[in-house]
Design a protein around this motif. Structure first.
Motif, PDB file in Angstrom:
ATOM      1  N   CYS A 127       0.810  -1.218   0.000  1.00  0.00           N
ATOM      2  CA  CYS A 127       0.000   0.000   0.000  1.00  0.00           C
ATOM      3  C   CYS A 127       0.847   1.274   0.000  1.00  0.00           C
ATOM      4  CB  CYS A 127      -0.964   0.015   1.177  1.00  0.00           C
ATOM      5  SG  CYS A 127      -2.251  -1.242   1.021  1.00  0.00           S
ATOM      6  N   SER A 128       2.161   1.132   0.143  1.00  0.00           N
ATOM      7  CA  SER A 128       3.029   2.309   0.021  1.00  0.00           C
ATOM      8  C   SER A 128       3.204   2.706  -1.444  1.00  0.00           C
ATOM      9  CB  SER A 128       4.390   2.049   0.664  1.00  0.00           C
ATOM     10  OG  SER A 128       5.067   1.010  -0.015  1.00  0.00           O
ATOM     11  N   ASN A 129       2.818   1.818  -2.366  1.00  0.00           N
ATOM     12  CA  ASN A 129       2.855   2.114  -3.799  1.00  0.00           C
ATOM     13  C   ASN A 129       1.523   2.716  -4.234  1.00  0.00           C
ATOM     14  OD1 ASN A 129       5.446   0.882  -4.225  1.00  0.00           O
ATOM     15  ND2 ASN A 129       4.418  -1.100  -4.066  1.00  0.00           N
ATOM     16  N   ILE A 130       1.552   3.513  -5.300  1.00  0.00           N
ATOM     17  CA  ILE A 130       0.305   4.030  -5.862  1.00  0.00           C
ATOM     18  C   ILE A 130      -0.501   2.849  -6.401  1.00  0.00           C
ATOM     19  CG2 ILE A 130      -0.726   5.439  -7.672  1.00  0.00           C
ATOM     20  CD1 ILE A 130       1.754   7.256  -7.491  1.00  0.00           C
ATOM     21  N   HIS A 131      -1.752   2.770  -5.984  1.00  0.00           N
ATOM     22  CA  HIS A 131      -2.648   1.709  -6.437  1.00  0.00           C
ATOM     23  C   HIS A 131      -4.081   2.228  -6.383  1.00  0.00           C
ATOM     24  CE1 HIS A 131      -2.567   1.378  -2.064  1.00  0.00           C
ATOM     25  NE2 HIS A 131      -3.735   0.758  -2.134  1.00  0.00           N
ATOM     26  N   GLY A 132      -4.959   1.613  -7.128  1.00  0.00           N
ATOM     27  CA  GLY A 132      -6.325   2.106  -7.221  1.00  0.00           C
ATOM     28  C   GLY A 132      -7.359   1.170  -6.635  1.00  0.00           C
ATOM     29  N   HIS A 133      -8.516   1.735  -6.382  1.00  0.00           N
ATOM     30  CA  HIS A 133      -9.668   0.999  -5.868  1.00  0.00           C
ATOM     31  C   HIS A 133     -10.933   1.534  -6.531  1.00  0.00           C
ATOM     32  CE1 HIS A 133      -7.490  -0.661  -2.387  1.00  0.00           C
ATOM     33  NE2 HIS A 133      -6.974   0.545  -2.213  1.00  0.00           N
ATOM     34  N   THR A 134     -11.943   0.706  -6.551  1.00  0.00           N
ATOM     35  CA  THR A 134     -13.302   1.181  -6.750  1.00  0.00           C
ATOM     36  C   THR A 134     -13.871   1.295  -5.345  1.00  0.00           C
ATOM     37  OG1 THR A 134     -13.506   0.127  -8.907  1.00  0.00           O
ATOM     38  CG2 THR A 134     -15.560   0.665  -7.756  1.00  0.00           C
ATOM     39  N   TRP A 135     -13.948   2.507  -4.868  1.00  0.00           N
ATOM     40  CA  TRP A 135     -14.375   2.791  -3.502  1.00  0.00           C
ATOM     41  C   TRP A 135     -15.903   2.861  -3.445  1.00  0.00           C
ATOM     42  CZ3 TRP A 135     -10.513   4.065   0.215  1.00  0.00           C
ATOM     43  CH2 TRP A 135      -9.230   4.295  -0.300  1.00  0.00           C
ATOM     44  N   GLY A 136     -16.460   2.430  -2.344  1.00  0.00           N
ATOM     45  CA  GLY A 136     -17.880   2.608  -2.073  1.00  0.00           C
ATOM     46  C   GLY A 136     -18.041   3.528  -0.873  1.00  0.00           C
ATOM     47  N   VAL A 137     -19.014   4.390  -0.926  1.00  0.00           N
ATOM     48  CA  VAL A 137     -19.279   5.310   0.184  1.00  0.00           C
ATOM     49  C   VAL A 137     -20.760   5.230   0.529  1.00  0.00           C
ATOM     50  CG1 VAL A 137     -19.246   7.707   0.971  1.00  0.00           C
ATOM     51  CG2 VAL A 137     -17.450   6.887  -0.564  1.00  0.00           C
ATOM     52  N   LYS A 177     -23.429   9.529   9.839  1.00  0.00           N
ATOM     53  CA  LYS A 177     -22.545   8.365   9.738  1.00  0.00           C
ATOM     54  C   LYS A 177     -22.083   8.234   8.288  1.00  0.00           C
ATOM     55  CE  LYS A 177     -24.285   4.068  10.010  1.00  0.00           C
ATOM     56  NZ  LYS A 177     -24.780   2.798  10.568  1.00  0.00           N
ATOM     57  N   VAL A 178     -20.836   7.811   8.121  1.00  0.00           N
ATOM     58  CA  VAL A 178     -20.265   7.541   6.802  1.00  0.00           C
ATOM     59  C   VAL A 178     -19.478   6.245   6.872  1.00  0.00           C
ATOM     60  CG1 VAL A 178     -18.582   8.292   5.070  1.00  0.00           C
ATOM     61  CG2 VAL A 178     -20.109   9.965   6.112  1.00  0.00           C
ATOM     62  N   ARG A 179     -19.698   5.394   5.887  1.00  0.00           N
ATOM     63  CA  ARG A 179     -18.920   4.162   5.766  1.00  0.00           C
ATOM     64  C   ARG A 179     -18.211   4.200   4.413  1.00  0.00           C
ATOM     65  NH1 ARG A 179     -22.709  -0.142   6.386  1.00  0.00           N
ATOM     66  NH2 ARG A 179     -22.521   0.247   8.610  1.00  0.00           N
ATOM     67  N   VAL A 180     -16.898   3.980   4.428  1.00  0.00           N
ATOM     68  CA  VAL A 180     -16.101   3.957   3.202  1.00  0.00           C
ATOM     69  C   VAL A 180     -15.576   2.549   3.002  1.00  0.00           C
ATOM     70  CG1 VAL A 180     -13.998   4.810   2.078  1.00  0.00           C
ATOM     71  CG2 VAL A 180     -15.464   6.388   3.352  1.00  0.00           C
ATOM     72  N   HIS A 181     -15.875   1.986   1.834  1.00  0.00           N
ATOM     73  CA  HIS A 181     -15.418   0.653   1.465  1.00  0.00           C
ATOM     74  C   HIS A 181     -14.217   0.788   0.534  1.00  0.00           C
ATOM     75  CE1 HIS A 181     -19.149  -1.346   2.883  1.00  0.00           C
ATOM     76  NE2 HIS A 181     -19.677  -0.177   2.573  1.00  0.00           N
ATOM     77  N   SER A 193     -12.617  -1.957  -0.369  1.00  0.00           N
ATOM     78  CA  SER A 193     -12.827  -3.169  -1.163  1.00  0.00           C
ATOM     79  C   SER A 193     -14.107  -3.824  -0.658  1.00  0.00           C
ATOM     80  CB  SER A 193     -11.637  -4.124  -1.011  1.00  0.00           C
ATOM     81  OG  SER A 193     -11.617  -4.676   0.302  1.00  0.00           O
ATOM     82  N   ASN A 194     -14.455  -4.951  -1.235  1.00  0.00           N
ATOM     83  CA  ASN A 194     -15.646  -5.675  -0.756  1.00  0.00           C
ATOM     84  C   ASN A 194     -15.467  -6.191   0.659  1.00  0.00           C
ATOM     85  OD1 ASN A 194     -17.051  -5.288  -3.129  1.00  0.00           O
ATOM     86  ND2 ASN A 194     -16.321  -7.191  -4.041  1.00  0.00           N
ATOM     87  N   ASP A 195     -14.212  -6.385   1.075  1.00  0.00           N
ATOM     88  CA  ASP A 195     -13.935  -6.977   2.375  1.00  0.00           C
ATOM     89  C   ASP A 195     -13.563  -5.980   3.462  1.00  0.00           C
ATOM     90  OD1 ASP A 195     -14.300  -9.547   1.263  1.00  0.00           O
ATOM     91  OD2 ASP A 195     -12.226  -9.583   0.588  1.00  0.00           O
ATOM     92  N   ASN A 196     -13.194  -4.754   3.082  1.00  0.00           N
ATOM     93  CA  ASN A 196     -12.650  -3.792   4.058  1.00  0.00           C
ATOM     94  C   ASN A 196     -13.413  -2.481   4.017  1.00  0.00           C
ATOM     95  OD1 ASN A 196     -10.481  -5.616   4.514  1.00  0.00           O
ATOM     96  ND2 ASN A 196      -9.460  -4.819   2.708  1.00  0.00           N
ATOM     97  N   SER A 197     -13.798  -2.014   5.184  1.00  0.00           N
ATOM     98  CA  SER A 197     -14.465  -0.718   5.260  1.00  0.00           C
ATOM     99  C   SER A 197     -14.152  -0.054   6.592  1.00  0.00           C
ATOM    100  CB  SER A 197     -15.984  -0.859   5.081  1.00  0.00           C
ATOM    101  OG  SER A 197     -16.549  -1.592   6.144  1.00  0.00           O
ATOM    102  N   ALA A 198     -14.367   1.241   6.625  1.00  0.00           N
ATOM    103  CA  ALA A 198     -14.206   2.032   7.855  1.00  0.00           C
ATOM    104  C   ALA A 198     -15.457   2.869   8.025  1.00  0.00           C
ATOM    105  CB  ALA A 198     -12.983   2.920   7.760  1.00  0.00           C
ATOM    106  N   GLU A 199     -15.862   3.050   9.267  1.00  0.00           N
ATOM    107  CA  GLU A 199     -17.090   3.783   9.557  1.00  0.00           C
ATOM    108  C   GLU A 199     -16.785   4.909  10.524  1.00  0.00           C
ATOM    109  OE1 GLU A 199     -20.886   1.521   9.883  1.00  0.00           O
ATOM    110  OE2 GLU A 199     -20.763   2.214  11.964  1.00  0.00           O
ATOM    111  N   ALA A 200     -17.257   6.098  10.197  1.00  0.00           N
ATOM    112  CA  ALA A 200     -17.134   7.262  11.081  1.00  0.00           C
ATOM    113  C   ALA A 200     -18.533   7.688  11.501  1.00  0.00           C
ATOM    114  CB  ALA A 200     -16.426   8.409  10.373  1.00  0.00           C
ATOM    115  N   ILE A 201     -18.687   7.990  12.785  1.00  0.00           N
ATOM    116  CA  ILE A 201     -19.977   8.371  13.338  1.00  0.00           C
ATOM    117  C   ILE A 201     -19.830   9.710  14.042  1.00  0.00           C
ATOM    118  CG2 ILE A 201     -21.805   7.717  14.969  1.00  0.00           C
ATOM    119  CD1 ILE A 201     -20.936   4.785  14.496  1.00  0.00           C
ATOM    120  N   ALA A 202     -20.743  10.628  13.757  1.00  0.00           N
ATOM    121  CA  ALA A 202     -20.707  11.950  14.390  1.00  0.00           C
ATOM    122  C   ALA A 202     -20.941  11.815  15.886  1.00  0.00           C
ATOM    123  CB  ALA A 202     -21.757  12.861  13.766  1.00  0.00           C
ATOM    124  N   GLU A 203     -20.283  12.666  16.624  1.00  0.00           N
ATOM    125  CA  GLU A 203     -20.436  12.652  18.090  1.00  0.00           C
ATOM    126  C   GLU A 203     -21.479  13.624  18.532  1.00  0.00           C
ATOM    127  OE1 GLU A 203     -16.722  13.107  20.074  1.00  0.00           O
ATOM    128  OE2 GLU A 203     -15.753  11.664  18.773  1.00  0.00           O
TER     129      GLU A 203
END
Length: 123
Positions: free
Chosen positions: A22-32, A107-111, A113-123
């Motif tokens: 992941c230190s190299n430039i690489h692309g994704h089709t991101w889902g939000v 709330k926002v969830r960023v994918h 990949s199909n297997d990995n996502s992160a979720e941020a929730i407002a406080e």
């Protein structure tokens, strides 16, 4: 009232200093996924226009190289390609926080990949 919107964008990024590929430039089709809670407006009865969410995602991220402002590549690539610069490393976690703040979402969830996502929730 709560609304939900899903959007997809294609973009590249890299994580400088990461001990792996992941230190190299690489692309994704991101889902939000975005959740926004508010009272509907009186004119149209909408919390927010869904198109405004997708337009934001597309204009800010689609077909861009997402880099940390401190990445040494920024100086070399500025003006050569469409860059999206972030205050921290362009991880799914940091993208979720950025989008949450920019859209004033609940709330926002960023994918990444199909297997990995992160979720941020407002406080």
């Amino acid at each position: 009232m709560r609304i939900y919107q899903r959007a997809v964008f294609n973009a590249a990024h890299r994580l400088p200093g990461y001990p792996g590929n992941c230190s190299n430039i690489h692309g994704h089709t991101w889902g939000v996924e975005v959740w926004i809670e508010d009272d509907p407006d009186h004119e149209m009865g909408m919390v927010v226009d869904y198109r405004a969410i997708k337009d934001y995602i597309k204009s800010e991220f689609d077909h861009r190289l997402i880099l940390w402002r401190g990445d040494p590549l920024v100086e070399r690539l500025d003006g050569l390609t469409a860059l999206k610069l972030m205050h921290g490393p362009p991880t799914a976690e940091n993208l979720a926080l950025l989008i949450l703040d920019d859209l004033q979402a609940e709330k926002v969830r960023v994918h990444e990949s199909n297997d990995n996502s992160a979720e941020a929730i407002a406080e």
